[in-house]
Design an enzyme around this catalytic site. Structure first.
Site, PDB file in Angstrom:
ATOM      1  N   ARG A 233      46.244  45.331  42.661  1.00 22.94           N
ATOM      2  CA  ARG A 233      45.634  45.447  41.339  1.00 22.94           C
ATOM      3  C   ARG A 233      46.594  46.221  40.438  1.00 22.94           C
ATOM      4  O   ARG A 233      47.357  47.080  40.905  1.00 22.94           O
ATOM      5  CB  ARG A 233      44.290  46.199  41.420  1.00 22.94           C
ATOM      6  N   HIS A 281      48.408  36.918  37.335  1.00 25.88           N
ATOM      7  CA  HIS A 281      47.347  37.059  38.350  1.00 25.88           C
ATOM      8  C   HIS A 281      47.030  35.700  38.990  1.00 25.88           C
ATOM      9  O   HIS A 281      45.891  35.234  38.988  1.00 25.88           O
ATOM     10  CB  HIS A 281      46.076  37.677  37.729  1.00 25.88           C
TER      11      HIS A 281
HETATM   12  N1  NDP Z   1      46.686  38.986  43.101  1.00 27.26           N
HETATM   13  C1  NDP Z   1      45.794  38.196  43.627  1.00 27.26           C
HETATM   14  O1  NDP Z   1      45.710  37.009  43.274  1.00 27.26           O
HETATM   15  C2  NDP Z   1      44.900  38.718  44.693  1.00 27.26           C
HETATM   16  C3  NDP Z   1      44.782  40.072  44.932  1.00 27.26           C
HETATM   17  N2  NDP Z   1      44.021  40.531  45.984  1.00 27.26           N
HETATM   18  C4  NDP Z   1      43.967  41.971  46.239  1.00 27.26           C
HETATM   19  O2  NDP Z   1      44.224  42.203  47.629  1.00 27.26           O
HETATM   20  C5  NDP Z   1      43.321  43.202  48.082  1.00 27.26           C
HETATM   21  C6  NDP Z   1      43.213  43.187  49.604  1.00 27.26           C
HETATM   22  O3  NDP Z   1      42.415  42.114  50.031  1.00 27.26           O
HETATM   23  P1  NDP Z   1      41.965  41.982  51.559  1.00 27.26           P
HETATM   24  O4  NDP Z   1      43.129  41.997  52.472  1.00 27.26           O
HETATM   25  O5  NDP Z   1      41.036  40.831  51.629  1.00 27.26           O
HETATM   26  O6  NDP Z   1      41.176  43.354  51.756  1.00 27.26           O
HETATM   27  P2  NDP Z   1      40.779  44.069  53.147  1.00 27.26           P
HETATM   28  O7  NDP Z   1      39.629  44.961  52.814  1.00 27.26           O
HETATM   29  O8  NDP Z   1      40.632  43.068  54.231  1.00 27.26           O
HETATM   30  O9  NDP Z   1      42.064  44.946  53.485  1.00 27.26           O
HETATM   31  C7  NDP Z   1      42.372  46.119  52.800  1.00 27.26           C
HETATM   32  C8  NDP Z   1      43.393  46.899  53.607  1.00 27.26           C
HETATM   33  O10 NDP Z   1      43.762  48.065  52.858  1.00 27.26           O
HETATM   34  C9  NDP Z   1      43.630  49.202  53.705  1.00 27.26           C
HETATM   35  N3  NDP Z   1      43.292  50.392  52.907  1.00 27.26           N
HETATM   36  C10 NDP Z   1      42.272  50.576  52.053  1.00 27.26           C
HETATM   37  N4  NDP Z   1      42.285  51.810  51.529  1.00 27.26           N
HETATM   38  C11 NDP Z   1      43.346  52.434  52.088  1.00 27.26           C
HETATM   39  C12 NDP Z   1      43.888  53.730  51.975  1.00 27.26           C
HETATM   40  N5  NDP Z   1      43.340  54.666  51.172  1.00 27.26           N
HETATM   41  N6  NDP Z   1      44.976  54.039  52.705  1.00 27.26           N
HETATM   42  C13 NDP Z   1      45.531  53.132  53.533  1.00 27.26           C
HETATM   43  N7  NDP Z   1      45.069  51.858  53.692  1.00 27.26           N
HETATM   44  C14 NDP Z   1      43.990  51.525  52.972  1.00 27.26           C
HETATM   45  C15 NDP Z   1      42.511  48.864  54.667  1.00 27.26           C
HETATM   46  O11 NDP Z   1      42.580  49.692  55.806  1.00 27.26           O
HETATM   47  P3  NDP Z   1      41.535  49.514  57.031  1.00 27.26           P
HETATM   48  O12 NDP Z   1      41.887  48.174  57.669  1.00 27.26           O
HETATM   49  O13 NDP Z   1      41.839  50.652  57.925  1.00 27.26           O
HETATM   50  O14 NDP Z   1      40.168  49.523  56.417  1.00 27.26           O
HETATM   51  C16 NDP Z   1      42.830  47.394  54.942  1.00 27.26           C
HETATM   52  O15 NDP Z   1      43.811  47.300  55.935  1.00 27.26           O
HETATM   53  C17 NDP Z   1      42.047  42.903  47.306  1.00 27.26           C
HETATM   54  O16 NDP Z   1      41.182  44.019  47.275  1.00 27.26           O
HETATM   55  C18 NDP Z   1      42.594  42.555  45.939  1.00 27.26           C
HETATM   56  O17 NDP Z   1      42.746  43.742  45.172  1.00 27.26           O
HETATM   57  C19 NDP Z   1      43.347  39.665  46.809  1.00 27.26           C
HETATM   58  C20 NDP Z   1      43.446  38.309  46.598  1.00 27.26           C
HETATM   59  C21 NDP Z   1      44.179  37.716  45.487  1.00 27.26           C
HETATM   60  O1  3PY Z   2      40.719  37.533  45.370  1.00 20.82           O
HETATM   61  C1  3PY Z   2      40.966  38.397  44.505  1.00 20.82           C
HETATM   62  O2  3PY Z   2      40.565  39.580  44.584  1.00 20.82           O
HETATM   63  C2  3PY Z   2      41.739  38.016  43.317  1.00 20.82           C
HETATM   64  O3  3PY Z   2      42.228  38.858  42.625  1.00 20.82           O
HETATM   65  C3  3PY Z   2      41.876  36.557  43.051  1.00 20.82           C
HETATM   66  O4  3PY Z   2      42.533  36.300  41.871  1.00 20.82           O
END
Ligand code: NDP
Ligand code: 3PY
Length: 318
Positions: A233, A281
């Site tokens: 983000r 994005h």
């Molecule tokens: N640009 C785009 O088009 C897109 C952007 N995104 C972004 O990607 C993000 C991740 O998605 P997703 O993988 O599904 O989310 P998940 O919840 O599956 O994974 C998040 C990861 O971040 C880790 N995490 C969270 N907080 C912390 C912290 N304070 N310190 C260290 N590690 C941390 C978690 O640790 P733990 O496993 O230990 O809980 C987990 O491994 C979304 O929230 C979104 O913001 C997603 C899709 C599209």
């Molecule tokens: O999956 C998400 O969180 C996204 O940002 C998709 O654009």
């Protein structure tokens, strides 16, 4: 995901609610998939009676004014824009977890890593000036990619890069294990994780703990010439610190898909900086039919009094 189908529950009434996006595409996907739901799009009459709110940047306070709502569902992976509502009702808040979406993110990550590892950033600049320059090459196994956020998407991205022979590291909140990938967890291990990363990919959710994490202190732990790829983000990035670190030459450059303000304002330097590649994005968007299927499954579950899948935690913010 294990899908269940039932015939003994009522037809879910789903309201599509956003202050920033026209969610008609999702209505079309529900209809095209033949899912048996009643759909309303905010602000059309009757939306407040819905059982389920499907939201993306919902107007703050609006969901609290929907007396029947039993679940709030995101249209995507991130829940930050829903948890930002200070009056969010006390119901499960669920997100999309989708393997195709994760693979879309992996495609974007691979493109970005190759841009820096194979010095395409340099070759694009050289081509613009008709400069013939042939630097030496580094093998993928000698190029280290760190992934901040080793969750559903981070792990898929990590595996995809590993399959191309990159030296991959992942960082999460809790301990992880993944064949061929070195994993680190918690703030205490962050410096070791960062030390030696040639490219750093941010795939964290936006929470109080991760806002502004891409800042001067973090960049200082990266080696000279490292590159940043932000797919999480915009609020993860302290833009002034990024620009300073690139302009002093400490960082090689950045690929940015997400921004503090979206759409990225025309006057932003991030559009035109020669070492920054900005995309609107688009790193990945889940297929609306898959999103509709996951929402339908969860709506069916909550109406049957069952726990929905993929709910986020208010406490952790993701
Ligand atoms: N640009 C785009 O088009 C897109 C952007 N995104 C972004 O990607 C993000 C991740 O998605 P997703 O993988 O599904 O989310 P998940 O919840 O599956 O994974 C998040 C990861 O971040 C880790 N995490 C969270 N907080 C912390 C912290 N304070 N310190 C260290 N590690 C941390 C978690 O640790 P733990 O496993 O230990 O809980 C987990 O491994 C979304 O929230 C979104 O913001 C997603 C899709 C599209
Ligand atoms: O999956 C998400 O969180 C996204 O940002 C998709 O654009």
């Amino acid at each position: 995901m294990e899908l269940i189908s039932r015939t003994d529950t009522k037809i879910p009434h789903i309201a599509l609610v956003s202050s920033t996006l026209d969610l008609t595409f999702l209505k079309t996907a529900f209809e095209a998939s033949g899912l048996n739901v009643r759909l309303s799009i905010y602000p059309e009459p009757g939306f407040k009676d819905a059982d389920v709110a499907v939201a993306w940047n919902p107007p703050h306070g609006l969901l609290a004014d929907m007396p029947n709502v039993k679940m709030v569902h995101s249209i995507a992976a991130g829940l930050d824009n829903i948890f930002a509502d200070p009056k969010l009702p006390a119901v499960p808040v669920c997100r999309v977890v989708d393997s195709q979406h994760a693979l879309g993110m992996a495609e974007y990550a691979i493109w970005s890593v190759l841009l820096f590892h194979r010095e395409m950033d340099r070759h694009l600049q050289n081509a613009a000036h008709k400069r013939w320059e042939r630097p030496g090459q580094k093998a993928a196994q000698d190029y280290t990619v760190g992934i901040l956020g080793f969750g559903a998407i981070g792990r898929t991205v990590g595996r995809s890069l590993r399959a191309l022979n990159y030296n991959v590291r992942g960082w999460a909140r809790s301990p992880k294990e993944e064949a061929g990938i070195a994993t680190y967890c918690g703030d205490a291990q962050l410096p070791d994780f960062l030390n030696g990363c040639d490219a750093l990919i941010c795939l964290l959710p936006l929470t109080d703990a991760t806002r502004g994490i891409l800042n001067a202190d973090l960049f200082a732990h990266l080696p000279q010439g490292a590159a940043i790829i932000n797919m999480g983000r915009g609020e993860h990035m302290v833009e002034a610190d990024l620009l300073a670190a690139i302009d002093t030459g400490h960082l090689r450059g950045a690929v940015l898909d997400v921004f503090l303000k979206e759409p990225l304002p025309e006057e932003s330097q991030l559009w035109t900086h020669p070492k920054i590649f900005a995309t609107p994005h688009i790193a990945s968007m889940p297929d609306p039919r898959d999103v509709a299927a996951q929402i339908f499954e969860n709506a069916t579950r909550v109406l049957a009094g069952q726990e929905p899948l993929n709910s986020g935690s208010r406490e952790s913010g993701y």
